[in-house]
Design a protein around this motif. Structure first.
Motif, short mmCIF file in Angstrom:
data_model
loop_
_atom_site.label_atom_id
_atom_site.label_comp_id
_atom_site.label_asym_id
_atom_site.label_seq_id
_atom_site.Cartn_x
_atom_site.Cartn_y
_atom_site.Cartn_z
N PRO A 274 13.06 -6.60 -4.96
CA PRO A 274 12.70 -7.99 -4.64
C PRO A 274 12.21 -8.73 -5.87
O PRO A 274 11.35 -8.23 -6.60
N ASP B 180 14.35 -6.75 9.24
CA ASP B 180 13.65 -6.96 7.98
C ASP B 180 12.77 -5.76 7.65
O ASP B 180 12.73 -5.28 6.51
N ARG C 99 13.58 -3.44 4.36
CA ARG C 99 12.57 -3.35 3.31
C ARG C 99 12.13 -1.91 3.09
O ARG C 99 11.85 -1.49 1.96
N GLU D 148 8.90 -11.12 -0.68
CA GLU D 148 8.49 -9.96 0.10
C GLU D 148 9.54 -9.58 1.14
O GLU D 148 9.70 -8.42 1.46
N SER D 149 10.22 -10.57 1.68
CA SER D 149 11.08 -10.38 2.85
C SER D 149 12.49 -10.89 2.59
O SER D 149 12.72 -11.70 1.69
N TYR E 108 14.71 -0.14 0.96
CA TYR E 108 14.56 -0.56 -0.44
C TYR E 108 15.88 -0.45 -1.22
O TYR E 108 15.97 0.25 -2.22
#
Length: 240
Positions: free
Chosen positions: A232, A221, A225, A27-28, A228
């Motif tokens: 991921p 972060d 994210r 996710e991160s 994008y």
């Protein structure tokens, strides 16, 4: 377009059928409770983001931290395919009679996925097939290690299976990986560069303590994210 391309990757099916169910969905950029952005920004992280609000989209403050899409137990998740097509249409791409996505000038969306490891074929090939079903004119090109190294150093590719090395303590290395000055460095495979992250790169080495640094990393972060610039995949949340 980047988020639509990301929707073609099916972590659930890949992990269960090709990786023995051993991994967890990434996710991160920092899979650590203190460094990972969660929900809406608050506290010190929010203060940091407010100080650079003019450099950020409003969604950073009003939407929760971006999470990867949820996939089904088949290689091609039709719900995600529909979402991806909708995103492509929003970006001006429509499906032609040949099934390929085309822009307003009739150009196809041409993508080369560059790789050198034969062992990764089983991971990458299903993803390539999903993107073809979406209408992306994608070519999976596996080259020898020397050519791969040369092309990677020259940033001569559209997509690769790469990685960013993050740590529990960040300092000057953060700017080398994500800063504009070194955006063409091998440590920044996506050549990612934004003014907000550049500013954070200057702030992180001057953090007052670990908590202050952690808040800056959570802010970074959250921004990255949202942007994008990587799809991921997975991580391993334990030591074997």
């Amino acid at each position: 377009v980047r988020r639509a391309i990301g929707l073609g990757y099916n972590f659930t099916w890949t992990n269960e059928n090709l990786q023995y169910g051993l991994f967890q969905q990434r996710e991160s950029f920092w899979e650590n409770d203190r460094l990972k952005a969660v929900g809406l920004p608050e506290g010190r992280e929010l203060e940091i983001l407010e100080d650079m609000r003019d450099l950020l989209p409003e969604a950073i403050f009003t939407e929760e931290a971006v999470l990867p899409h949820v996939s089904g137990d088949r290689p091609l998740d039709r719900g995600n395919l529909r979402q991806a097509l909708a995103l492509m249409e929003q970006a001006g791409w429509t499906t032609g009679e040949d099934g390929l996505l085309r822009d307003t000038d009739g150009n196809t969306l041409d993508v080369e996925f560059l790789e050198t490891r034969q062992s990764f074929d089983r991971i990458i090939t299903p993803y390539i097939e999903n993107l073809r079903r979406l209408g992306v004119n994608i070519n999976y090109n596996r080259v020898d290690p020397a050519q791969y190294q040369a092309r990677r150093q020259a940033k001569d590719y559209d997509m690769i299976f790469g990685a960013y090395g993050s740590g529990l303590v960040e300092g000057t290395g953060f700017a080398q990986r994500y800063g504009c000055e070194d955006k063409d460095d091998i440590f920044n495979p996506a050549a990612y560069c934004t003014p907000a992250i550049d500013r954070l790169g200057e702030m992180i080495p001057e953090a007052a303590d670990y908590d202050d640094m952690a808040a800056m990393i959570r802010a970074a972060d959250r921004i990255m994210r949202y942007d994008y610039f990587v799809v991921p995949t997975w991580y391993l949340g334990k030591h074997w």
